[in-house]
Design a protein around this motif. Structure first.
Motif, mmCIF file in Angstrom:
data_model
loop_
_atom_site.group_PDB
_atom_site.id
_atom_site.type_symbol
_atom_site.label_atom_id
_atom_site.label_comp_id
_atom_site.label_asym_id
_atom_site.label_seq_id
_atom_site.Cartn_x
_atom_site.Cartn_y
_atom_site.Cartn_z
ATOM 1 N N ILE A 1 5.224 -2.339 -9.381
ATOM 2 C CA ILE A 1 3.994 -1.721 -8.903
ATOM 3 C C ILE A 1 3.859 -0.383 -9.622
ATOM 4 N N THR A 2 2.692 -0.113 -10.186
ATOM 5 C CA THR A 2 2.448 1.149 -10.878
ATOM 6 C C THR A 2 1.645 2.076 -9.977
ATOM 7 N N GLN B 1 0.849 -1.190 0.000
ATOM 8 C CA GLN B 1 0.000 0.000 0.000
ATOM 9 C C GLN B 1 0.879 1.233 0.000
ATOM 10 N N THR B 2 0.398 2.283 -0.658
ATOM 11 C CA THR B 2 1.141 3.534 -0.682
ATOM 12 C C THR B 2 0.833 4.343 0.574
ATOM 13 N N ALA B 3 1.747 5.228 0.917
ATOM 14 C CA ALA B 3 1.583 6.125 2.067
ATOM 15 C C ALA B 3 2.212 7.469 1.710
ATOM 16 N N ASN B 4 1.622 8.529 2.214
ATOM 17 C CA ASN B 4 2.130 9.874 1.934
ATOM 18 C C ASN B 4 3.519 10.100 2.516
ATOM 19 N N GLY B 5 4.315 10.801 1.756
ATOM 20 C CA GLY B 5 5.559 11.394 2.230
ATOM 21 C C GLY B 5 5.324 12.897 2.136
ATOM 22 N N ALA C 1 -2.305 8.821 -7.089
ATOM 23 C CA ALA C 1 -3.454 7.985 -6.738
ATOM 24 C C ALA C 1 -2.980 6.860 -5.818
ATOM 25 N N ALA C 2 -3.609 6.726 -4.667
ATOM 26 C CA ALA C 2 -3.244 5.655 -3.736
ATOM 27 C C ALA C 2 -3.346 4.309 -4.443
ATOM 28 N N PHE D 1 5.662 6.696 -0.153
ATOM 29 C CA PHE D 1 6.207 5.408 0.261
ATOM 30 C C PHE D 1 5.345 4.266 -0.257
ATOM 31 N N VAL D 2 5.945 3.094 -0.423
ATOM 32 C CA VAL D 2 5.225 1.860 -0.672
ATOM 33 C C VAL D 2 5.606 0.908 0.456
#
Length: 77
Positions: A36-37, A6-10, A19-20, A53-54
């Motif tokens: 991962i795209t 999952q992506t996370a904000n930096g 887009a998450a 971040f991923v």
């Protein structure tokens, strides 16, 4: 082996800058990487490069991950 991501904000913000993304990756024997795209939202605002971040979570298959977080950079246009 499977692993969730999952992506996370930096410094970049989900919904505004990118887009998450989330899902599950399956690795076959001998595989060591997957792609991962993450879609980036372009704009015409002059700003510094931004990061997100991923995170890798919930690994199955009796293996471990040495570093469960990757860093993505959105290069300013």
């Amino acid at each position: 082996m499977t692993v969730q991501y999952q992506t996370a904000n930096g410094t970049a913000t989900s919904g505004t800058d990118y887009a998450a993304a989330s899902g599950t990756l399956t690795f076959l024997a001998g595989e060591t990487s997957k792609l991962i795209t993450v879609a980036v939202n372009g704009d015409v605002v002059q700003e510094a490069d931004e990061t997100f971040f991923v995170d890798l979570l919930n690994v199955t298959g009796g293996v471990s991950i040495a570093d469960g977080q990757g860093l993505g950079t959105i290069t300013d246009d």
